[in-house]
Design a protein around this motif. Structure first.
Motif, short mmCIF file in Angstrom:
data_model
loop_
_atom_site.label_atom_id
_atom_site.label_comp_id
_atom_site.label_asym_id
_atom_site.label_seq_id
_atom_site.Cartn_x
_atom_site.Cartn_y
_atom_site.Cartn_z
N VAL A 170 0.85 -1.19 0.00
CA VAL A 170 0.00 0.00 0.00
C VAL A 170 0.89 1.24 0.00
N GLU A 171 0.72 2.08 -1.00
CA GLU A 171 1.51 3.31 -1.12
C GLU A 171 0.72 4.54 -0.69
N SER A 172 -0.60 4.46 -0.71
CA SER A 172 -1.43 5.61 -0.33
C SER A 172 -2.67 5.12 0.41
N ALA A 173 -2.92 5.70 1.57
CA ALA A 173 -4.13 5.41 2.34
C ALA A 173 -5.07 6.61 2.35
N THR B 84 -9.04 3.46 0.15
CA THR B 84 -7.92 2.84 0.88
C THR B 84 -7.75 3.38 2.30
N THR C 87 -2.92 1.11 5.85
CA THR C 87 -1.84 1.98 6.28
C THR C 87 -0.73 1.94 5.24
N VAL C 88 -0.06 3.07 5.05
CA VAL C 88 1.04 3.14 4.10
C VAL C 88 2.14 2.17 4.53
N GLY D 161 1.67 11.58 -5.26
CA GLY D 161 1.16 10.52 -4.40
C GLY D 161 0.04 9.72 -5.01
#
Length: 227
Positions: free
Chosen positions: A121-124, A129, A133-134, A163
């Motif tokens: 996961v790169e963006s929450a 999302t 969590t990132v 982002g």
């Protein structure tokens, strides 16, 4: 409190619409069927474009579906802020509709890939999302022959800077996607597309080895309820 209403679109050749609808219901939402030839989004709060092989993937994956009558309603609604998620073929349709940049091309191996895939996961901060969590790694199924994400270096740099890269492949890139990109968002974060299938990882009985896909549906429902 009335359940949030998530529209699930069916195109000719869509395979995963019933799975997507079930995932919405399991998370506590109301799944609303949307037919590709309709001109009405039925007042839904969000839209899911599921996977499959719309129009047999003729011309290019998603290229025909992009011109469906329902898309004439969906495209301006998405640009106005309606949350939209596209998985696999749905991701391809979002790119063809220019709601997301870049394109999905043949896997680098030129082979169809079907496996459980670790994804980071790169963006929450997107609409879909918020419950992740990132840096978190989740496991989702992938099943595609044309899932290699490509874009110009300028576009890729912009996605990084803004982002907008939401997911990257971890533990091996299944299709040769540039910069290991598994999923992206638009600048506003309401439109997200990814090649893996969260709708196939929501139930303990059939979601093994994970039920990590639940987070997509709890995220959007939480956002809609708290909006």
């Amino acid at each position: 409190m009335t359940a949030a209403r998530v529209g699930v679109v069916t195109f000719p050749g869509t395979l995963d619409d019933q799975d997507a609808a079930r995932a919405v219901r399991l998370a506590g939402g109301e799944a609303v069927p949307l037919w590709h030839a309709d001109h009405d989004l039925k007042g839904v709060d969000a839209v899911f474009l599921p996977g499959g092989f719309s129009y047999g993937d003729y011309l290019r994956c998603g290229a025909i579906s992009r011109f469906a009558p329902l898309m004439d309603e969906l495209i301006p609604a998405a640009r106005a802020g309606l949350p939209v998620l596209g998985t696999c073929n749905g991701f391809q349709i979002l790119c063809e509709a220019h709601l997301l940049p870049g394109a999905l091309t043949r896997n680098a191996s030129l082979h169809y890939v079907c496996r459980d895939q670790r994804v980071a996961v790169e963006s929450a901060s997107t609409a879909w999302t918020g419950d992740f969590t990132v840096g978190q790694e989740i496991v989702l199924p992938v099943k595609h022959g044309e899932g290699r994400y490509v874009a110009s270096e300028e576009t890729l740099d912009a996605l990084e800077a803004n982002g907008q890269i939401v997911f990257r492949y971890a533990g091996g890139n299944p299709n040769g996607a540039m910069r290991d990109i598994a999923g992206i968002s638009n600048e506003a974060g309401n439109v997200v597309g990814l090649m893996p299938h969260p709708e196939h990882a929501v139930e303990d009985l059939v979601g093994a080895p994970s039920t990590d896909g639940r987070g997509f549906f709890t995220s959007i429902l939480s956002k809609l309820v708290n909006a």
